[in-house]
Write a protein that holds these residues in place. Sequence first.
Motif, mmCIF file in Angstrom:
data_model
loop_
_atom_site.group_PDB
_atom_site.id
_atom_site.type_symbol
_atom_site.label_atom_id
_atom_site.label_comp_id
_atom_site.label_asym_id
_atom_site.label_seq_id
_atom_site.Cartn_x
_atom_site.Cartn_y
_atom_site.Cartn_z
ATOM 1 N N GLY A 1 0.767 6.853 -6.549
ATOM 2 C CA GLY A 1 -0.523 7.270 -7.079
ATOM 3 C C GLY A 1 -1.156 6.198 -7.946
ATOM 4 O O GLY A 1 -1.925 6.493 -8.874
ATOM 5 N N SER A 2 -0.876 4.932 -7.624
ATOM 6 C CA SER A 2 -1.375 3.813 -8.416
ATOM 7 C C SER A 2 -2.871 3.605 -8.213
ATOM 8 O O SER A 2 -3.419 3.846 -7.127
ATOM 9 N N SER A 3 -3.532 3.110 -9.245
ATOM 10 C CA SER A 3 -4.957 2.797 -9.148
ATOM 11 C C SER A 3 -5.212 1.618 -8.211
ATOM 12 O O SER A 3 -6.346 1.377 -7.802
ATOM 13 N N ASP A 4 -4.162 0.874 -7.871
ATOM 14 C CA ASP A 4 -4.294 -0.249 -6.948
ATOM 15 C C ASP A 4 -4.332 0.193 -5.488
ATOM 16 O O ASP A 4 -4.536 -0.633 -4.588
ATOM 17 N N ALA A 5 -4.139 1.474 -5.234
ATOM 18 C CA ALA A 5 -4.065 1.961 -3.847
ATOM 19 C C ALA A 5 -5.358 1.733 -3.086
ATOM 20 O O ALA A 5 -5.329 1.446 -1.881
ATOM 21 N N ASP A 6 -6.506 1.850 -3.744
ATOM 22 C CA ASP A 6 -7.779 1.616 -3.054
ATOM 23 C C ASP A 6 -7.883 0.175 -2.580
ATOM 24 O O ASP A 6 -8.355 -0.109 -1.474
ATOM 25 N N ARG A 7 -7.425 -0.752 -3.414
ATOM 26 C CA ARG A 7 -7.481 -2.173 -3.056
ATOM 27 C C ARG A 7 -6.522 -2.487 -1.902
ATOM 28 O O ARG A 7 -6.910 -3.160 -0.930
ATOM 29 N N ASN B 1 2.040 1.730 -3.540
ATOM 30 C CA ASN B 1 0.973 2.172 -4.434
ATOM 31 C C ASN B 1 0.521 3.590 -4.135
ATOM 32 O O ASN B 1 0.283 4.389 -5.056
ATOM 33 N N HIS C 1 0.822 -1.214 0.000
ATOM 34 C CA HIS C 1 0.000 0.000 0.000
ATOM 35 C C HIS C 1 0.854 1.262 0.000
ATOM 36 O O HIS C 1 0.537 2.226 -0.709
ATOM 37 N N ARG D 1 -5.363 -0.452 0.248
ATOM 38 C CA ARG D 1 -5.813 0.255 1.454
ATOM 39 C C ARG D 1 -6.777 -0.611 2.249
ATOM 40 O O ARG D 1 -6.714 -0.675 3.484
#
Length: 235
Positions: free
Chosen positions: A192-198, A188, A185, A200
């Motif tokens: 600023g990766s789009s995977d950061a929400d996952r 990511n 996390h 997190r």
Amino acid sequence: MHPRYPAAASPLTRILVAGPRRPAVVLAAFPTALYLALSDDAAGHADVLPIVTSDALVLPTAVRLADPGPRDWGVSAGDVVTLGGDEIALPSHGIRIVRSWRPRRVVTASSQPMWFDWEPLLDELGRGEGLTPRADDVLCGALLAARALGIAGPDEIPVERTTSLSASLVVAAHAGYAVSCVVDHVTNAVAGSSDADRTREHVLAIGHTSGAGLLEGIDLMLDTANCPLPEGIPS
């Protein structure tokens, strides 16, 4: 003869189990994790050795078993066991270190001209319930994110203010080591990766409050990077 189960040791704590045989006190025993405390170090803390099953949350300092839990360790808090010579001797069985495993580490970024006042976080160290107080989790998250952002961390951490287990994890975080999903996390989030929400959500699921505390510290450092103060100017 009691059965012996194979395990892998972290290089961060291998010396504790590879050294001479000595007693260790059980701090806590759970279905997937056992925490042992050894003699006090110079800071007045016990060295802590976590032992976890293959499906447990793997701390960067842990000894990892090949089998999943739940597990009956045969001991409870306050009991005394023996470890040393690459073996942990429990009443009903032994755990034999047969290899090492490499804990995950946050990649260190180039140093940035940003100044952060660590004193408020350090002053809170040890505050909160449990083996890892929430304030310590916040500090760990901040230390990991600061390393990934290139923000200088504190020179010293007053680990004597908190629990022995938490102190060991704070020291590990200061060196960039953490649970795998936390490293993912931080990486990511900083990128600023789009995977950061996952990732997190994976961090948030850690413990009762630990995940939320880690995220608070990570977010604090991200905010600092987005709105930096010139070096040497206090907040």
